[in-house]
Design an enzyme around this catalytic site. Structure first.
Site, PDB file in Angstrom:
ATOM      1  N   GLY A   1       0.762  -1.284   0.121  1.00  0.00           N
ATOM      2  CA  GLY A   1       0.206  -0.011   0.187  1.00  0.00           C
ATOM      3  C   GLY A   1       1.344   1.186  -0.352  1.00  0.00           C
ATOM      4  CB  ILE A   2       0.456   4.004   2.111  1.00  0.00           C
ATOM      5  CG1 ILE A   2      -1.101   5.029   1.860  1.00  0.00           C
ATOM      6  CG2 ILE A   2       1.095   5.229   1.847  1.00  0.00           C
ATOM      7  CD1 ILE A   2      -1.995   5.524   2.911  1.00  0.00           C
TER       8      ILE A   2
ATOM      9  CE1 TYR B   1      -5.862   3.990  10.973  1.00  0.00           C
ATOM     10  CE2 TYR B   1      -7.098   5.521  10.921  1.00  0.00           C
ATOM     11  CZ  TYR B   1      -6.340   5.234  10.232  1.00  0.00           C
ATOM     12  OH  TYR B   1      -5.614   5.437   9.221  1.00  0.00           O
TER      13      TYR B   1
ATOM     14  N   GLY C   1      -7.128  11.246   3.589  1.00  0.00           N
ATOM     15  CA  GLY C   1      -7.826  10.828   3.219  1.00  0.00           C
ATOM     16  C   GLY C   1      -8.240   9.124   2.500  1.00  0.00           C
TER      17      GLY C   1
END
Lengths: 264, 235
Positions: free
Chosen positions: A16-17, A154, A185
């Site tokens: 992912g990121i 979270y 986001g």
């Protein structure tokens, strides 16, 4: 290349990121050390090497300070002292109404998302300050400000990262170390694509840009913050959400808000 | 070099054609000529954004000569040094006409020119004074805060057209304005800024460039503080 000669360390780099960040830093010229508990991180290392940059992996749990001490020492021995740290490792393992949240799940989330960043920053910041240069980027979330239904852990950890960011920025600026926070986001990672489509589509419809973000877009912002052009940016919180942070209702909260009193 | 020129140069060096705009004809001409001497693509175009007819004429020019617009940077500002008590209604109105109405309608016109192109980027230059007001700069600080609200509202409404709207909040930057500070004020600023220096106009330019370039494509409605940490040190 703007990051030539720099040595970076990215946590949560298997997917992912984090993976996108490692590759963006490498394409800008940095050598990149990678930290993850997931074996998939080896593939990211191979991709970094494919960009003709050095890479090495430390399989470590960011919440465990002794694993991080050993992992960082191994990366430094292989690549050299860390110039750029990206605290990206994060989990969402704890989706439950507030009172039903398991204590152990809460503590695990704090451990990875917040203590993990604390551990890694403390492991690299001393030598950064001695050399008079360092960049730390913490990956927070728009949830730091807005809150998320059933995700108290979270949300709290991502807000906690902002306080950590400000304080490191204040304490270490005089040593040439900057610290900033990025607040993504909804990004099209595996986790988000695995969400119920109905919830995801509703969130996209409420996002001014009308789409999910790409991991590469977060990565470009991180690379910008690590570069010399961003030298006067310190202690900043940067929303990157397609405008999603401007809305109050995303991620299924509309249904929850109209659903009567909270369950106990 | 002011912040506006710093931004214009950064965008020009990145390959954009830059329309150098200011209320003074000779200032526009001088900067545009300097840019062309440096090998950049630039043209002067006078515009007093406090005058609605100037905004209309700028929009018509952009449409006629360039067929549209990709990037708007709202940097022009009136910064009267005045206590609140001494701020008379005519000054108040004049500041609103430039700092708020001018930026608003220039953005509206820009958005009309960007829509047919599938999008664009508007960057509003506010100030850390929007978050932490300065004494004697109440009107300036108030209107800088309004600029953040304006950016966020435009971002919300124009997002679906691919038009991104963001705010950059500079701290103390090395311009003519900062040079006017006396030694004591300068030392105070350096003490209060965690990085221990003032910024360079080009550093505001780099932030604007990031926001306007394709790499910033998912950033809209954001406030990017570029102040060396000044605003986290002042609360």
């Amino acid at each position: 290349m703007s990051l030539e000669g720099r040595i970076a360390l990215v946590s949560g780099a298997a997917r992912g990121i984090g993976r996108a960040i490692a590759l963006a830093l490498a394409s800008d010229g940095a050598d990149v050390g990678l930290i993850d508990i997931d074996a998939g991180v080896e593939e990211t290392a191979a991709a970094v090497r494919g960009l003709n940059r050095r890479s090495c992996v430390a399989r470590a749990d960011v919440s465990r300070v002794e694993e991080i001490a050993a992992g960082v020492a191994a990366v430094v021995a292989e690549l050299g002292s860390i110039d750029l740290l990206v605290n990206n490792a994060g989990i969402v393992n704890n989706i439950a109404p507030f009172v039903k949240m398991k204590q152990a799940a809460w503590e695990r989330e704090i451990g990875v998302n917040l203590t993990g960043a604390f551990n890694l920053a403390r492991a690299v910041i001393g030598p950064m300050a001695e050399r008079g240069f360092g960049r730390i980027v913490n990956i927070s979330s728009v949830a730091a400000r807005g809150g998320l239904f059933n995700q108290a852990g979270y949300s709290a950890t991502k807000a906690g990262l902002l306080g950590l960011t400000h304080t490191i920025a204040l304490e270490y600026a005089r040593f040439g170390v900057t610290c900033n926070a990025v607040l993504p986001g909804l990004i099209g990672t595996e986790n988000v694509l695995a969400m119920p489509a109905e919830i995801r589509n509703q969130a996209v419809a409420q996002t001014p840009a009308r789409r999910l973000g790409k991991p590469e877009e977060i990565a470009r912002l991180v690379a910008f913050l690590c570069g010399d052009d961003a030298g006067f940016i310190n202690g900043a919180e940067i929303d990157i959400s397609g405008g999603g942070h401007l809305n109050t209702l995303v991620l299924g909260s509309r249904k929850e808000l109209s659903g009567g009193p909270p369950r106990t | 070099m002011g912040i506006g020129e710093g931004i214009a140069r950064t965008l020009g060096q990145a390959g954009a054609h830059v329309v150098i705009s200011s209320r003074k004809t000779e200032d526009c001409a001088r900067v545009a000529q300097r840019f062309r001497d440096e090998g950049l693509s630039a043209e002067p175009r006078v515009c007093h954004i406090g005058r609605m007819e100037d905004i209309a004429s700028m929009a018509a020019h952009l449409s006629r000569v360039h067929g549209g617009l990709d990037i708007l940077v709202n940097n022009a500002v009136l910064s009267p040094w005045r206590s609140i008590e001494d701020t008379d209604p005519s000054l108040f109105t004049k500041a609103i006409e430039v700092n708020l109405r001018g930026n608003w309608y220039l953005s509206v016109e820009a958005a009309k020119l960007m829509k047919p192109r599938g999008g664009g980027s508007i960057v509003n230059i506010a100030s850390v004074a929007a978050l932490h007001p300065d004494r004697m700069l109440a009107l300036y600080s108030t209107l800088k805060t309004a600029m953040i609200g304006m950016s966020r509202s435009f971002a919300l409404e124009y997002g679906e057209f691919g038009i991104r709207v963001n705010t950059v909040l500079p701290g103390v930057i090395d311009t003519k304005l900062a040079a006017a500070f006396n030694v004591a004020a300068r030392e105070q600023i350096l003490r209060n800024t965690p990085l221990g220096r003032i910024g360079d106009p080009r550093e505001i330019g780099y932030a604007v460039l990031y926001l306007c370039a394709p790499s910033g494509a998912f950033v809209t409605g954001a406030s990017l503080v570029v102040d060396g940490g000044l605003s986290i040190a002042s609360h």
